[in-house]
Design a protein around this motif. Sequence first.
Motif, PDB file in Angstrom:
ATOM      1  N   SER A  66       1.699  -3.711  -4.707  1.00  0.00           N
ATOM      2  CA  SER A  66       0.814  -3.019  -3.760  1.00  0.00           C
ATOM      3  C   SER A  66       1.497  -2.861  -2.416  1.00  0.00           C
ATOM      4  O   SER A  66       1.470  -1.785  -1.811  1.00  0.00           O
ATOM      5  CB  SER A  66      -0.482  -3.804  -3.570  1.00  0.00           C
ATOM      6  N   ASP A  99      -3.061   2.475  -7.133  1.00  0.00           N
ATOM      7  CA  ASP A  99      -2.891   1.026  -7.221  1.00  0.00           C
ATOM      8  C   ASP A  99      -3.878   0.450  -8.232  1.00  0.00           C
ATOM      9  O   ASP A  99      -5.046   0.255  -7.937  1.00  0.00           O
ATOM     10  CB  ASP A  99      -3.121   0.394  -5.841  1.00  0.00           C
ATOM     11  N   GLU A 100      -3.416   0.227  -9.442  1.00  0.00           N
ATOM     12  CA  GLU A 100      -4.267  -0.264 -10.540  1.00  0.00           C
ATOM     13  C   GLU A 100      -5.571   0.527 -10.629  1.00  0.00           C
ATOM     14  O   GLU A 100      -6.658  -0.044 -10.549  1.00  0.00           O
ATOM     15  CB  GLU A 100      -4.569  -1.751 -10.346  1.00  0.00           C
TER      16      GLU A 100
HETATM   17 MG   LIG Z   1      -1.819  -5.298  -5.947  1.00  0.00          MG
END
Ligand SMILES: [Mg+2]
Lengths: 281, 280
Positions: free
Chosen positions: B73, B201-202
Amino acid sequence: MKRRSRELRKLKDLLVKLCSMGAALTGIVFLFWILSEVAIRGGSALNWALVTETPPPPGGTGGGVAPAILGTVYMMALGALLGVPPGLLTGVYLSEFARGNRFGAIVRFMINMMMGVPSIIMGLFVYAVLVLTLGHFSGYAGGVALALLILPIVARTTEDMLALVPNTLRESALALGAARWRVTIGVVFRSAQSGLLTGVLLAVARVSGETAPLLFTSLNSPYWPQSLNQPTANLTTTIFNFAMSPYHSWQATAWGASLLITAAVLLVTILTRLMLQGSKR
Amino acid sequence: MSDTPIPISTTLRSPAAAETAPRSASEAAPASKISVRDLSFFYGEHQALYHNDVEIAPSTVTAIIGPSGCGKSTHIRAYNRIFELYGKDRATGAVLLDGENVLGPDVDVIELRRKVGMIFQKPTVFPQSVFENVAYGLRIHFRLSRAEMAERVEKALRAAALWDEVRDKLSQPGAALSGGQQQRLCMARALAVEPEVLLMDEPTSAIDPVATAKIEDTVQDLKASYTIVIVTHNMQQAARISDYTAFFYGGRVVEFGPTRQIFTKPNQRQTEDYITGRFG
Ligand SMILES: [Mg+2]
Ligand SMILES: Nc1ncnc2c1ncn2[C@@H]1O[C@H](COP(=O)(O)OP(=O)(O)OP(=O)(O)O)[C@@H](O)[C@H]1O
């Protein structure tokens, strides 16, 4: 190692539970006692004249507190007008721009101090600064004193409410290219909307019952408020004056006025509760 | 990690172009949409990234994988400078977007963020209607007539494969949509301003498999016109949708290359161990 007795532990548990429950009950008992006293005594003084007429002369009967209701509304409006916007902005500053910075910590500390200042001191301060310089008591001075009480409460609740808005929401708006002010107003404020409104209403409700700051500022008056530039009638000082008087009719009127103010504060509190619950769903 | 072995060969796409794409920094310079050069990142005193180098070609999907806390991240949050929300954090090195260093002092951050969109792990719907959510970025960057606005909102919702589900709900609050729909609403919102790069991000870790499949399909459709970087903990997902994969460990880029190669014959032992689930 000696094992502690299980019975003893259970007994202690029970004891603590009973004590705390008892304390809670005592509080509630007093609340209902106060409310019922105000309702019964105030209720018997309640009539149309109470909310439409000017006060009776000393010893006279009939009459009401209509000018005081109006004066209180005017001064509360002025107090809110002067106190809420800077309170909101201070809260925004603390939550959005001053997280973890030194100046922010100082401001936060000052706001907490300001919240702890006794309201009578606020009254005295405004008396010294405004009443003495202008040479007379006035509704304006009363409004300013109320504003000084409203400001720190609104600042605190605003900061608390904005802190509940998740950072990912701020980040998403920033990631779209929004400037900081736009994120604050368009996204953060909107998310915290109902909480902010609640905070403002509760601050106003709380301050509406203050007497001390008005004693030295707006004073009181038996007449309809013509302008806020003169001593202005208001409910709390009227209650103070009338309740302390030797006349039964005035004392009854004081109870009536107490009922009005209590009912108004209660109503606002319940309304904000409902609003908060409504928005949580 | 997942306990079932991953049928890599069946899930792998064959990115023919990807395998022939030039790899070394000097060769790739003109072809890269994003060149990360010696990127390090500090949360106050704590260093979270060490000398990251990554070259991302245009119109590709790059997956970033690695164990929790390895800096995935942090790495992509440097691309759009979103980390600047918090005062004490700083990045060193360079992230070149079309050759221009986005970390430079003279960069117009607002324009940078129009070009580099971001999707977060949890849907972050604004407390507004579906329509206004998508229009949010448009109102920041463009002056549009009502008709143009409606047109661009529809286009973005179509691109995020959400239009058919929400066409009758445009004035309802965005929060009233399902979790998967909310995430695609966030995609539509990001796509509306016509970015060039999409950072994710995910994006599917908080939603169900069906919604995940829809988002993966959308990513495939978007690839032609966008450069996509996606952080994921899901190895199958990385294998399914990405052309390149970067494996991060301890704030370093351990291995970076075509996804097929990373998943079938990784050069580094660590990469292989992670992918096969032997640690993590
Ligand atoms: Mg992360
Ligand atoms: N706001 C922060 N302040 C200080 N340290 C942080 C902060 N955010 C992350 N870190 C640290 O930086 C390192 C990298 O974190 P990062 O969130 O980038 O990991 P990640 O690979 O995205 O992990 P995950 O897979 O769990 O999302 C971790 O050691 C983490 O503890």
